[in-house]
Motif scaffolding. Structure first.
Motif, PDB file in Angstrom:
ATOM      1  N   CYS A 141     -16.014   3.007   2.720  1.00 39.58           N
ATOM      2  CA  CYS A 141     -14.951   3.505   3.584  1.00 39.58           C
ATOM      3  C   CYS A 141     -15.522   4.005   4.911  1.00 39.58           C
ATOM      4  CB  CYS A 141     -14.204   4.655   2.905  1.00 39.58           C
ATOM      5  SG  CYS A 141     -13.375   4.221   1.374  1.00 39.58           S
ATOM      6  N   LYS A 142     -14.742   3.822   5.963  1.00 39.82           N
ATOM      7  CA  LYS A 142     -15.042   4.410   7.269  1.00 39.82           C
ATOM      8  C   LYS A 142     -13.857   5.281   7.625  1.00 39.82           C
ATOM      9  CE  LYS A 142     -18.055   0.859   9.135  1.00 39.82           C
ATOM     10  NZ  LYS A 142     -18.359   0.012  10.282  1.00 39.82           N
ATOM     11  N   SER A 143     -14.111   6.305   8.428  1.00 42.81           N
ATOM     12  CA  SER A 143     -13.008   7.199   8.765  1.00 42.81           C
ATOM     13  C   SER A 143     -12.976   7.490  10.260  1.00 42.81           C
ATOM     14  CB  SER A 143     -13.118   8.499   7.972  1.00 42.81           C
ATOM     15  OG  SER A 143     -14.258   9.228   8.360  1.00 42.81           O
ATOM     16  N   GLN A 144     -11.801   7.935  10.701  1.00 48.04           N
ATOM     17  CA  GLN A 144     -11.574   8.388  12.057  1.00 48.04           C
ATOM     18  C   GLN A 144     -10.784   9.693  11.982  1.00 48.04           C
ATOM     19  OE1 GLN A 144      -9.399   5.925  14.747  1.00 48.04           O
ATOM     20  NE2 GLN A 144     -10.788   4.194  14.568  1.00 48.04           N
ATOM     21  N   THR A 145     -10.899  10.509  13.011  1.00 52.23           N
ATOM     22  CA  THR A 145     -10.109  11.726  13.107  1.00 52.23           C
ATOM     23  C   THR A 145      -9.112  11.555  14.250  1.00 52.23           C
ATOM     24  OG1 THR A 145     -11.934  13.060  12.281  1.00 52.23           O
ATOM     25  CG2 THR A 145     -10.192  14.225  13.467  1.00 52.23           C
ATOM     26  N   TRP A 146      -7.838  11.758  13.941  1.00 48.36           N
ATOM     27  CA  TRP A 146      -6.769  11.645  14.937  1.00 48.36           C
ATOM     28  C   TRP A 146      -6.226  13.025  15.255  1.00 48.36           C
ATOM     29  CZ3 TRP A 146      -3.134   6.991  13.434  1.00 48.36           C
ATOM     30  CH2 TRP A 146      -3.885   5.803  13.426  1.00 48.36           C
ATOM     31  N   LEU A 201      -8.245   9.526   8.875  1.00 49.17           N
ATOM     32  CA  LEU A 201      -7.813   8.234   8.359  1.00 49.17           C
ATOM     33  C   LEU A 201      -9.011   7.513   7.789  1.00 49.17           C
ATOM     34  CD1 LEU A 201      -5.409   8.825  10.362  1.00 49.17           C
ATOM     35  CD2 LEU A 201      -5.082   6.375  10.248  1.00 49.17           C
ATOM     36  N   GLU A 202      -8.864   7.033   6.570  1.00 44.28           N
ATOM     37  CA  GLU A 202      -9.923   6.277   5.912  1.00 44.28           C
ATOM     38  C   GLU A 202      -9.465   4.835   5.742  1.00 44.28           C
ATOM     39  OE1 GLU A 202     -11.884   9.573   2.921  1.00 44.28           O
ATOM     40  OE2 GLU A 202     -10.310   8.260   2.146  1.00 44.28           O
ATOM     41  N   GLY A 203     -10.310   3.910   6.127  1.00 43.02           N
ATOM     42  CA  GLY A 203     -10.094   2.496   5.868  1.00 43.02           C
ATOM     43  C   GLY A 203     -11.207   2.005   4.972  1.00 43.02           C
ATOM     44  N   CYS A 204     -10.853   1.314   3.897  1.00 49.73           N
ATOM     45  CA  CYS A 204     -11.847   0.975   2.878  1.00 49.73           C
ATOM     46  C   CYS A 204     -11.829  -0.513   2.532  1.00 49.73           C
ATOM     47  CB  CYS A 204     -11.585   1.757   1.600  1.00 49.73           C
ATOM     48  SG  CYS A 204     -11.511   3.549   1.831  1.00 49.73           S
ATOM     49  N   VAL A 205     -13.027  -1.031   2.247  1.00 45.29           N
ATOM     50  CA  VAL A 205     -13.215  -2.349   1.669  1.00 45.29           C
ATOM     51  C   VAL A 205     -14.045  -2.118   0.417  1.00 45.29           C
ATOM     52  CG1 VAL A 205     -14.234  -4.630   1.966  1.00 45.29           C
ATOM     53  CG2 VAL A 205     -13.179  -3.484   3.918  1.00 45.29           C
ATOM     54  N   PHE A 206     -13.491  -2.473  -0.720  1.00 47.92           N
ATOM     55  CA  PHE A 206     -14.106  -2.166  -2.016  1.00 47.92           C
ATOM     56  C   PHE A 206     -14.369  -0.671  -2.079  1.00 47.92           C
ATOM     57  CE2 PHE A 206     -15.250  -6.635  -1.150  1.00 47.92           C
ATOM     58  CZ  PHE A 206     -14.516  -7.217  -2.179  1.00 47.92           C
ATOM     59  N   VAL A 207     -15.601  -0.221  -2.186  1.00 44.94           N
ATOM     60  CA  VAL A 207     -15.900   1.212  -2.284  1.00 44.94           C
ATOM     61  C   VAL A 207     -16.472   1.778  -0.980  1.00 44.94           C
ATOM     62  CG1 VAL A 207     -16.240   1.158  -4.775  1.00 44.94           C
ATOM     63  CG2 VAL A 207     -18.179   0.758  -3.263  1.00 44.94           C
ATOM     64  N   LYS A 239      -1.908   0.563   3.630  1.00 41.88           N
ATOM     65  CA  LYS A 239      -2.615  -0.502   4.339  1.00 41.88           C
ATOM     66  C   LYS A 239      -2.718  -0.139   5.811  1.00 41.88           C
ATOM     67  CE  LYS A 239      -2.772  -3.327   0.795  1.00 41.88           C
ATOM     68  NZ  LYS A 239      -3.980  -3.576   0.086  1.00 41.88           N
ATOM     69  N   LEU A 240      -3.866  -0.481   6.417  1.00 45.66           N
ATOM     70  CA  LEU A 240      -4.114  -0.254   7.835  1.00 45.66           C
ATOM     71  C   LEU A 240      -4.493  -1.579   8.481  1.00 45.66           C
ATOM     72  CD1 LEU A 240      -6.077   2.111   6.154  1.00 45.66           C
ATOM     73  CD2 LEU A 240      -5.735   3.084   8.379  1.00 45.66           C
ATOM     74  N   TYR A 241      -3.774  -1.950   9.524  1.00 49.56           N
ATOM     75  CA  TYR A 241      -4.103  -3.170  10.256  1.00 49.56           C
ATOM     76  C   TYR A 241      -4.963  -2.790  11.449  1.00 49.56           C
ATOM     77  CZ  TYR A 241      -3.630  -7.354  13.110  1.00 49.56           C
ATOM     78  OH  TYR A 241      -3.889  -8.466  13.874  1.00 49.56           O
TER      79      TYR A 241
END
Length: 146
Positions: free
Chosen positions: A136-141, A128-134, A104-106
């Motif tokens: 997803c959005k991602s960020q690079t850290w 890092l991928e954050g998803c709602v249903f199918v 989980k990601l807050y």
């Protein structure tokens, strides 16, 4: 032949960077894609088998020397807590490939929690991928401390 050897060496170096990122996430600190926060990972959960992440630095707080609050939290009782120091990533379990999945990601600026994955990349960064249903959005850290 020289090109093949060079390509093999580059592939091995990339694999080593990804392996290092996978194996050393607990205890490491990463800068978010926008450069506005740092997150420090630690082992958590039953028998320390999971990965969690604490918001360890906020640029806005460092610049103003004023605590940044969790103002968008859906729980009114938590809106007055400081963001720096909260656990914002939790419950990630490592798969056979070394990726950390199903956590989980807050997202504090939205006050929302998403399902997500932490995927070490061959260049030593984290996706890092954050998803709602199918969707997803991602960020690079980028690693800032080991």
């Amino acid at each position: 032949m020289m090109k093949t050897l060079l390509a093999s060496l580059l592939a091995a170096a990339s694999a080593a960077s990804a392996a290092q990122a996978r194996d050393s996430l607990p205890g490491s600190t990463w800068l978010t894609e926008n450069g506005e926060a740092k997150v420090t990972f630690f082992q958590c959960g039953d028998n320390n088998a999971q990965l969690c992440g604490e918001l360890s630095w906020l640029q806005r707080q460092a610049e103003s020397d004023t605590p940044v609050l969790d103002a968008e939290n859906p729980d009114p009782d938590l809106r007055s807590r400081e963001l720096e120091g909260i656990t914002m990533l939790w419950g990630f379990e490592q798969d056979d490939d070394g990726d950390w999945r199903d956590g989980k990601l807050y997202k504090a600026d939205e006050g929302k929690t998403y399902r997500g994955n932490i995927l070490p990349q061959d260049d030593g960064t984290l996706k890092l991928e954050g998803c709602v249903f199918v969707i997803c959005k991602s960020q690079t850290w980028t690693r800032v401390e080991s």
